[in-house]
Design a protein around this motif. Sequence first.
Motif, mmCIF file in Angstrom:
data_model
loop_
_atom_site.group_PDB
_atom_site.id
_atom_site.type_symbol
_atom_site.label_atom_id
_atom_site.label_comp_id
_atom_site.label_asym_id
_atom_site.label_seq_id
_atom_site.Cartn_x
_atom_site.Cartn_y
_atom_site.Cartn_z
ATOM 1 N N ASP A 23 31.028 37.058 42.955
ATOM 2 C CA ASP A 23 30.556 35.910 42.194
ATOM 3 C C ASP A 23 29.463 36.347 41.238
ATOM 4 O O ASP A 23 28.497 37.008 41.650
ATOM 5 N N SER A 25 26.555 34.985 38.704
ATOM 6 C CA SER A 25 25.745 33.800 38.436
ATOM 7 C C SER A 25 24.791 34.091 37.282
ATOM 8 O O SER A 25 24.496 35.239 36.977
ATOM 9 N N ARG A 76 35.135 29.845 37.642
ATOM 10 C CA ARG A 76 34.225 30.021 38.761
ATOM 11 C C ARG A 76 33.370 31.269 38.614
ATOM 12 O O ARG A 76 32.610 31.613 39.524
ATOM 13 N N THR A 78 34.190 34.332 38.857
ATOM 14 C CA THR A 78 34.481 35.134 40.045
ATOM 15 C C THR A 78 35.597 36.123 39.748
ATOM 16 O O THR A 78 36.552 35.793 39.022
#
Length: 119
Positions: A23, A25, A76, A78
């Motif tokens: 992930d 961010s 997402r 990801t």
Amino acid sequence: QVQVMESGGGLVQPGGSLRLSCDASGRTLSVVAMGWFRQAPGKEREFVSSIRWSGGTTYYADSVRGRFTISREKARNTIYLRMNSLKPEDTAVYYCAAQRVGASSYDLWGQGTQVTVSS
């Protein structure tokens, strides 16, 4: 700032499968590529696979081509690494990395996740 974090490692028998996730961010619009690297005990870190963030072009090391699949889910932020037909020599700490705009190479790294292939 962009941060990356891996998950999904574990113990699997030879021939088995695992899926790693990473992930991203933060300001992910600054990311141009993301990839997976691995480091086995006593060995240098090596490239496994990567994916261009915008176009989705993928790259693989010869040792994993045909067994591993990298993919991304842009909504997402990801990326995934699907690992099939795992071998004991795939045992390593797997790291996710990101290359930001302006960087000549991968400049952001996760903490790593352990993958152990053993019977």
